[in-house]
Structure formats: C-alpha cells, structure tokens
Design a protein around this motif. Sequence first.
Motif, short mmCIF file in Angstrom:
data_model
loop_
_atom_site.label_atom_id
_atom_site.label_comp_id
_atom_site.label_asym_id
_atom_site.label_seq_id
_atom_site.Cartn_x
_atom_site.Cartn_y
_atom_site.Cartn_z
N ALA A 40 26.59 68.36 -64.24
CA ALA A 40 26.88 67.40 -65.52
C ALA A 40 28.27 67.26 -65.93
N VAL A 41 29.28 68.42 -65.46
CA VAL A 41 30.85 67.22 -65.50
C VAL A 41 30.70 65.56 -65.43
N LEU A 48 29.21 64.18 -68.14
CA LEU A 48 30.87 64.26 -69.02
C LEU A 48 32.21 63.42 -69.32
N LEU A 49 32.75 63.25 -67.97
CA LEU A 49 33.91 62.97 -67.73
C LEU A 49 33.55 61.58 -67.38
N PRO A 58 30.95 58.46 -68.62
CA PRO A 58 29.68 58.12 -69.30
C PRO A 58 29.48 56.80 -67.99
#
Length: 109
Positions: A22-23, A26-27, A29
């Motif tokens: 997921a990182v 999130l970083l 988009p």
Amino acid sequence: MNPWQALGVIALIAVLTLFTRAVPFLLFPSGKKQPRYVLYLGRVLPPAMIALLVVYCLKGAGWGAWPYALPELLSVAAVAALHLWKKNTMLSVGAGTVLYMVLVQQVFV
C-alpha cells in the motif's frame, strides 16, 4: 512454537505485506505528478537488475573445465533470443530455466 505464536507470526507477516503493497499508492497517488528520481529509477533499475542477475548466474560457471560453462551460455543465449523475439519475460526465463536443467541433467552429464 505453539499455535498462538504461529498465528501471530502469520498475522504480522500479512499486515506487513499489505503495508508494503500500500505504501507506493499512499506516497504517489494517481493524480499527483511523480518525482523525477522515481521516474529515473523506474527507467534504469530493471536493466540494472537483469545485469546483476546475469552476473550472479554466471559467477559459479565452470569456465576452466569441460563443458566450459556451455550449458549456462546456451541458456543465456536462449533467454536473450526468446525475449528479443517474443518480448515475454515469463516465457524467456521459464524456457531458459528448462533448457538449462535439461542440459545439465541430460546432455552434459
């Protein structure tokens, strides 16, 4: 290890795997412009990793005695030729692996 410890380890691994997947989203988009260094790394790292893997695969080859690393070299040539022809990484690496195994277990014994 008792069953509760095993379950805890499995749960921790699952959470950490989900986190690492997921990182990047999130970083970076989808609507946001990616930094130049990320684009640069995305361009140069794949060829660098392939070169590193080729060197790693050939480092233990027997260059000084029969069959003079012939199975390794034939397999590398087959992978390169298949990839240039079909542009399919799974096909070229899979076929190269199968060819190498046949060569070392059946041909150059």
